[in-house]
Enzyme design. Structure first.
Site, short mmCIF file in Angstrom:
data_model
loop_
_atom_site.label_atom_id
_atom_site.label_comp_id
_atom_site.label_asym_id
_atom_site.label_seq_id
_atom_site.Cartn_x
_atom_site.Cartn_y
_atom_site.Cartn_z
N ILE A 291 -31.91 25.55 -11.24
CA ILE A 291 -32.68 26.65 -11.85
C ILE A 291 -31.74 27.85 -12.07
O ILE A 291 -31.83 28.87 -11.38
CB ILE A 291 -33.89 27.06 -10.97
CG1 ILE A 291 -34.71 25.84 -10.56
CG2 ILE A 291 -34.77 28.07 -11.72
CD1 ILE A 291 -35.86 26.15 -9.60
N PRO A 292 -30.82 27.73 -13.04
CA PRO A 292 -29.97 28.87 -13.35
C PRO A 292 -30.84 30.04 -13.83
O PRO A 292 -31.75 29.84 -14.64
CB PRO A 292 -29.07 28.37 -14.47
CG PRO A 292 -29.16 26.89 -14.42
CD PRO A 292 -30.50 26.57 -13.86
N HIS A 293 -30.57 31.22 -13.31
CA HIS A 293 -31.39 32.37 -13.67
C HIS A 293 -30.55 33.63 -13.68
O HIS A 293 -29.50 33.69 -13.05
CB HIS A 293 -32.57 32.53 -12.71
CG HIS A 293 -32.17 32.61 -11.28
ND1 HIS A 293 -31.88 31.50 -10.52
CD2 HIS A 293 -31.98 33.67 -10.46
CE1 HIS A 293 -31.55 31.87 -9.30
NE2 HIS A 293 -31.59 33.19 -9.24
N ALA A 294 -31.03 34.60 -14.44
CA ALA A 294 -30.31 35.86 -14.56
C ALA A 294 -31.27 36.92 -15.09
O ALA A 294 -32.37 36.61 -15.56
CB ALA A 294 -29.13 35.71 -15.52
#
Length: 153
Positions: free
Chosen positions: A63-66
């Site tokens: 779950i890459p998030h930014a």
């Protein structure tokens, strides 16, 4: 619809990738295509977050998030990989499902709620399996929309 995050059909794809970097590039392109965002800016933010520690969730999911300026609500994208790719996940398993999440810089709790919603979604065994087995991106989008709407009810 009063959803925790917004997802568009253009933000869902089935693709091949060779590395974590390749995954983040493809995910950035999905966000750019779906919401007319700058893919380079998205990629930079995702890479900055990933440098703090892997967003590999486990069970073949990342779950890459930014956080990103100039967006008004959490936005999600999903990339299902044709073959699993190493992602430095907590359980050491390669990933097949990659959920991306972008939230406004000032999202605070909204960002955490969106991450929790995605986490609940992929921990659901039947949803997880259905996402892996879906025949095409439109079917994946339909599954996500139905699961999200059901959880919001």
């Amino acid at each position: 619809m009063n959803a925790i995050f917004t997802m568009e059909p253009e933000a869902v794809a089935i693709a091949g990738a060779e590395s974590k970097e390749d995954i983040l590039n493809r995910l950035s392109d999905l966000f750019a295509r779906a919401w007319s965002l700058d893919a380079g800016c998205v990629r930079e933010r995702l890479q900055e977050r990933e440098a703090l520690g892997s967003t590999g969730f486990g069970r073949g999911v990342a779950i890459p998030h930014a956080r990103l300026p100039d967006i008004e609500r959490p936005l999600a994208a999903l990339l299902r990989l044709r073959r699993p790719v190493a992602f430095d996940a907590a359980d050491g398993l390669p990933v097949t499902l990659v959920f991306g999440l972008l939230s406004p810089d000032n999202a605070g709790a909204a960002h955490l709620h969106a991450l929790a919603a995605i986490s609940r979604l992929v921990r659901n065994e039947s949803v997880h399996d259905a996402l892996i087995d879906a025949p095409h991106a439109d079917a994946i989008y339909g599954l996500l929309t139905n699961a999200r709407d059901r959880d919001a009810a």
